[in-house]
Enzyme design. Sequence first.
Site, PDB file in Angstrom:
ATOM      1  N   GLU A  44       7.624   1.013   5.118  1.00 14.07           N
ATOM      2  CA  GLU A  44       7.081  -0.031   5.981  1.00 14.07           C
ATOM      3  C   GLU A  44       7.313  -1.360   5.277  1.00 14.07           C
ATOM      4  O   GLU A  44       7.072  -1.469   4.061  1.00 14.07           O
ATOM      5  CB  GLU A  44       5.578   0.213   6.188  1.00 14.07           C
ATOM      6  CG  GLU A  44       4.889  -0.840   7.039  1.00 14.07           C
ATOM      7  CD  GLU A  44       3.386  -0.537   7.211  1.00 14.07           C
ATOM      8  OE1 GLU A  44       2.801   0.159   6.374  1.00 14.07           O
ATOM      9  OE2 GLU A  44       2.809  -1.040   8.202  1.00 14.07           O
ATOM     10  N   HIS A  72       3.942   7.083   3.873  1.00 14.28           N
ATOM     11  CA  HIS A  72       4.882   5.965   3.705  1.00 14.28           C
ATOM     12  C   HIS A  72       4.411   5.046   2.589  1.00 14.28           C
ATOM     13  O   HIS A  72       3.268   5.131   2.139  1.00 14.28           O
ATOM     14  CB  HIS A  72       5.080   5.174   5.007  1.00 14.28           C
ATOM     15  CG  HIS A  72       3.863   4.465   5.535  1.00 14.28           C
ATOM     16  ND1 HIS A  72       2.995   5.032   6.448  1.00 14.28           N
ATOM     17  CD2 HIS A  72       3.371   3.218   5.286  1.00 14.28           C
ATOM     18  CE1 HIS A  72       2.032   4.162   6.737  1.00 14.28           C
ATOM     19  NE2 HIS A  72       2.229   3.043   6.034  1.00 14.28           N
ATOM     20  N   HIS A  75       0.826  -1.211   0.000  1.00 19.37           N
ATOM     21  CA  HIS A  75       0.000   0.000   0.000  1.00 19.37           C
ATOM     22  C   HIS A  75       0.854   1.252   0.000  1.00 19.37           C
ATOM     23  O   HIS A  75       2.041   1.207   0.314  1.00 19.37           O
ATOM     24  CB  HIS A  75      -0.976   0.034   1.188  1.00 19.37           C
ATOM     25  CG  HIS A  75      -0.327   0.029   2.546  1.00 19.37           C
ATOM     26  ND1 HIS A  75      -0.028  -1.122   3.212  1.00 19.37           N
ATOM     27  CD2 HIS A  75       0.071   1.037   3.356  1.00 19.37           C
ATOM     28  CE1 HIS A  75       0.521  -0.836   4.387  1.00 19.37           C
ATOM     29  NE2 HIS A  75       0.603   0.482   4.501  1.00 19.37           N
TER      30      HIS A  75
HETATM   31 CO    CO Z   1       1.138   1.260   6.321  1.00 15.76          CO
END
Ligand code: CO
Length: 134
Positions: A128, A79, A7
């Site tokens: 991440e 992020h 994502h």
């Molecule tokens: Co995230």
Amino acid sequence: MIGRLNHVAIAVPDLAAASALYANALGAEVSEPTGIPEHGVTVVFVGLPNTKIELLSPLGEKSPITAFLERNPSGGIHHVCYEVDDLKAACDRLVTNGARVLGEPKIGAHGLPVVFLHPKDFNGTLIELEQRAA
Ligand code: CO
């Protein structure tokens, strides 16, 4: 080592307005808001054919999103999340290569272990890493 883009997370000042924008102007499928107190965020998931967008807004007093929104009042990309097959091995490899892994793995928004990497080690981008679902 890294796999799919899981994502892209976008911090937003008004979650309802951002959800409506994605649903109406962009014609996307958006979820109901989900509070994740451990991460200090409320999330709306935007489903795309090849990945997800996560709209993040602050939840609670010590949200990691608050300072970001103070610097970026209209919101911004917070992020990106890449999947890895083996989170522990990924962390070891990163440390060996001089990258800073921020803390120990925690359970993320999808119920899987995640870690964050220092943005100064990755061209100003907070990364991440998420353990790929078995
Ligand atoms: Co995230």
